[in-house]
Write an enzyme that holds these catalytic residues in place. Structure first.
Site, PDB file in Angstrom:
ATOM      1  CG  ASP A  67      -0.388   3.354  -1.647  1.00 15.76           C
ATOM      2  OD1 ASP A  67       0.394   4.192  -2.138  1.00 15.76           O
ATOM      3  OD2 ASP A  67      -0.362   2.162  -1.966  1.00 15.76           O
ATOM      4  CG  ASN A 137      -0.431  -9.404  -1.687  1.00 13.41           C
ATOM      5  OD1 ASN A 137      -0.374  -8.457  -2.465  1.00 13.41           O
ATOM      6  ND2 ASN A 137      -0.609  -9.254  -0.390  1.00 13.41           N
ATOM      7  CG  HIS A 139      -0.527  -4.939  -2.541  1.00  6.91           C
ATOM      8  ND1 HIS A 139       0.362  -5.208  -1.532  1.00  6.91           N
ATOM      9  CD2 HIS A 139       0.137  -4.105  -3.370  1.00  6.91           C
ATOM     10  CE1 HIS A 139       1.498  -4.569  -1.739  1.00  6.91           C
ATOM     11  NE2 HIS A 139       1.389  -3.894  -2.852  1.00  6.91           N
ATOM     12  CD  GLU A 144      -1.002  -5.996   1.735  1.00 11.23           C
ATOM     13  OE1 GLU A 144      -0.968  -6.485   0.585  1.00 11.23           O
ATOM     14  OE2 GLU A 144       0.012  -5.768   2.411  1.00 11.23           O
TER      15      GLU A 144
HETATM   16  C1  GLP Z   1       3.735  -0.584  -3.115  1.00 10.49           C
HETATM   17  C2  GLP Z   1       2.581   0.335  -3.388  1.00 10.49           C
HETATM   18  C3  GLP Z   1       1.649  -0.289  -4.390  1.00 10.49           C
HETATM   19  C4  GLP Z   1       2.410  -0.719  -5.605  1.00 10.49           C
HETATM   20  C5  GLP Z   1       3.504  -1.670  -5.228  1.00 10.49           C
HETATM   21  C6  GLP Z   1       4.301  -2.096  -6.434  1.00 10.49           C
HETATM   22  O1  GLP Z   1       3.317  -1.695  -2.419  1.00 10.49           O
HETATM   23  N1  GLP Z   1       1.843   0.626  -2.213  1.00 10.49           N
HETATM   24  O2  GLP Z   1       0.652   0.643  -4.748  1.00 10.49           O
HETATM   25  O3  GLP Z   1       1.541  -1.369  -6.476  1.00 10.49           O
HETATM   26  O4  GLP Z   1       4.332  -0.971  -4.329  1.00 10.49           O
HETATM   27  O5  GLP Z   1       5.630  -2.150  -6.129  1.00 10.49           O
HETATM   28  P1  GLP Z   1       6.791  -2.328  -7.141  1.00 10.49           P
HETATM   29  O6  GLP Z   1       6.488  -1.537  -8.355  1.00 10.49           O
HETATM   30  O7  GLP Z   1       7.969  -1.791  -6.381  1.00 10.49           O
HETATM   31  O8  GLP Z   1       6.894  -3.763  -7.386  1.00 10.49           O
END
Ligand code: GLP
Length: 248
Positions: A67, A137, A139, A144
């Site tokens: 993403d 959540n 995702h 989302e």
């Molecule tokens: C962002 C990315 C997601 C990832 C998430 C996890 O939202 N777009 O793909 O899963 O971060 O974040 P963290 O590892 O910082 O908790």
């Protein structure tokens, strides 16, 4: 679903990095599905270490990222392109031409970058190993949680207030935090031959519990769609496993 419970976050990173190490060692032109987020960020130095110690050659490796934000240039240090360059690509011998991160600073660039994404996703075989983090959540990528539906293919997604809030820590001013992103859809993620989801921290307990406690699938926790895949490994530490009520 395979679940690996580690003693701590460090060991989680070791386990995930080793999976990539074994894959690239066995298949030098492997296609990697990569992710951002703080969990992934802590794992990439280990992948760099393998290179620096002469144990891995990335010259033929191909990558596709999950993403990217819409609305900030790829030169912005918080863009996922800049983050991937900084965390991994600039420190190993990968050919940047073989790396793909969505690129749409402006709305009108969305269709073009999605077209390019599909070329990269399927050209020369599917992704061998897809790395995922998970949002509070549930995702995955930026798919989302939604009470009604999810979108199967790559698309632009409006970020939820919770996600915007979680990302605010990376930006100087609240008005700078992107409110939308482009993401692989669940169909794209599920097209990978193998998936590894790594999670850390108590904010992920509910989402992980939904993933591991039963066989149900819900749009309210997008990660539960991973139950449709035959080769998923979830790597969590003891603390998170306990909070998520996972007993093994
Ligand atoms: C962002 C990315 C997601 C990832 C998430 C996890 O939202 N777009 O793909 O899963 O971060 O974040 P963290 O590892 O910082 O908790």
């Amino acid at each position: 679903m395979n679940v690996i419970v580690t003693k701590d976050f460090c060991e989680t990173c070791d386990v995930v990095a080793k999976m990539f190490f074994e894959l690239i060692s066995a298949k030098p032109d492997a296609k990697l599905g990569l992710a951002t987020g703080t969990t992934a960020e802590e794992m990439y130095p280990l992948m760099v270490d393998y290179f620096k110690k002469g144990k891995l050659d990335y010259s033929k490796v191909r990558t596709v990222n999950l993403d990217e934000y819409v609305g900030i240039p790829k030169t912005h240090e918080q863009s996922y392109r800049a983050s991937m360059d900084r965390w991994l690509f600039d420190s190993v011998n990968i050919d940047k031409e073989n790396t793909f991160v969505f690129d749409a600073q402006n709305e009108n660039e969305v269709p073009k970058t999605i077209e390019e994404f599909y070329k990269r996703l399927y050209e020369g075989g599917n992704i061998d190993l897809q790395l995922l983090g998970i949002g509070a959540n549930g995702h995955v990528g930026f798919n989302e949680a939604n009470a009604d539906f999810l979108t199967a293919g790559a698309h632009k997604e409006a970020l939820t207030p919770g996600t915007i809030n979680a990302n605010a820590r990376f930006f100087d001013r609240p008005e700078d935090v992107p409110t939308s992103a482009i993401t692989m859809g669940l169909r794209d993620i599920l097209s990978a031959k193998k998936i590894v989801l790594a999670a850390f921290g108590k904010s992920k307990a509910e989402a992980i519990s939904g993933l591991l406690s039963d066989d149900n699938i819900t749009t309210k926790n997008p990660a539960t769609f991973l139950k449709l895949h035959h080769n998923v490994t979830v790597v969590i530490d003891r603390g998170l496993a306990g909070l998520a009520g996972y007993k093994g």
